[in-house]
Write an enzyme that holds these catalytic residues in place. Structure first.
Site, short mmCIF file in Angstrom:
data_model
loop_
_atom_site.label_atom_id
_atom_site.label_comp_id
_atom_site.label_asym_id
_atom_site.label_seq_id
_atom_site.Cartn_x
_atom_site.Cartn_y
_atom_site.Cartn_z
N ALA A 33 0.83 -1.21 0.00
CA ALA A 33 0.00 0.00 0.00
C ALA A 33 0.86 1.25 0.00
CB ALA A 33 -0.91 0.01 1.23
N ASN A 34 0.25 2.37 -0.33
CA ASN A 34 0.88 3.68 -0.19
C ASN A 34 0.41 4.30 1.11
OD1 ASN A 34 1.53 3.32 -2.99
ND2 ASN A 34 1.61 5.54 -3.18
N ARG A 35 1.19 5.22 1.64
CA ARG A 35 0.73 6.00 2.79
C ARG A 35 -0.25 7.04 2.29
NH1 ARG A 35 3.94 5.20 7.21
NH2 ARG A 35 6.12 4.73 6.76
#
Ligand code: CTP
Ligand code: CA
Length: 235
Positions: A33-35
């Protein structure tokens, strides 16, 4: 009040917003995932709804309440986000605020990967579709205004201008995520999840530096600009 909304600057317009991260499964219990907190995208959806627009918000997994008066479509992966965006078209304006994972695992494991062997599992990745570029490059059914974001840690303006050209969108809102976004946290990258944001509006017309402001204020300013631009095209 319905009458107030009916007279808003975006009355009669459909605004599409993406927000939050995407989660790309590795196996049934793990993901890439991305932040992203989703705060900026959700604030834009809320501001557009307050301006009288019909708003569709396509959101990855976030810990935020649904904004008032907004149609929310929840997704997990980039491919689901793309499908939900395409299903929501046509739109007058589209704002791509989501932090989409650039890559996903090429072959998602059907069962939880176990560490019982000696070998560390290699993760072969494949590229996700670029949702913003795909919509901006559409010949039929392109929203009149396509807006992207660029979160950069260096050469913010140059990278944003390159993205504008590469993706074919109308505006890029660029922000420097190496700074603390004015939240005084002092934590590098503190803009992720923070409430304040220093952004630049990059377009073919040039670069505008916006004052550091809360994500709600940035959202209001962007919605005002969207209303102005759509009005200008109509006259
Ligand atoms: N974006 C998208 N789909 C993707 C990747 C990005 O819609 N698969 C959108 C984002 O929502 C954002 C814009 O494209 O509006 C820029 O995203 P960014 O990650 O900054 O650009 P990339 O082209 O992925 O470049 P990089 O991550 O290498 O800087
Ligand atoms: Ca990216």
């Amino acid at each position: 009040e319905a009458l107030l909304a009916a007279g808003g600057a975006l009355a009669g317009k459909h605004v599409l917003v993406t927000s939050g991260p995407t989660h790309e499964p590795i196996d049934p219990v793990r993901y890439i995932a991305n932040r992203s907190s989703g705060k900026q995208g959700h604030a834009i959806a809320a501001a557009a709804a307050r301006a009288g627009a019909r708003v569709t918000l396509v959101s990855g997994p976030v810990n935020l309440p649904d904004p008032a008066g907004v149609e929310v479509r929840r997704v997990e992966t980039a491919r689901e986000m793309l499908a939900a965006v395409e299903a929501a078209l046509p739109a007058d304006a589209a704002v791509f605020a989501a932090a989409v994972a650039d890559w996903r695992v090429a072959a998602e494991a059907g069962q939880k990967l176990k560490k019982d062997g000696n070998a560390i599992p290699p993760l072969a990745l494949t590229e996700n579709p670029d949702i913003l570029a795909g919509i901006a490059r559409r010949v039929a059914g392109r929203p009149r205004l396509v807006i992207g974001f660029a979160a950069e840690t260096q050469n913010v303006i140059a990278h944003a201008q390159a993205k504008l050209a590469r993706k074919g969108c109308d505006w890029i809102l660029a922000n420097d995520v190496s700074q603390d976004g004015g939240d005084q946290s002092g934590i590098p990258g503190g803009v992720m999840g923070a409430d304040r944001n220093a952004v630049h509006l990059v377009s073919a017309a040039g670069v505008e530096d916006w004052p550091t402001a809360s994500k709600a204020e940035v959202a209001r300013r962007l919605v005002d600009r969207i209303a102005e631009a759509l009005d200008r095209q109509e006259t």
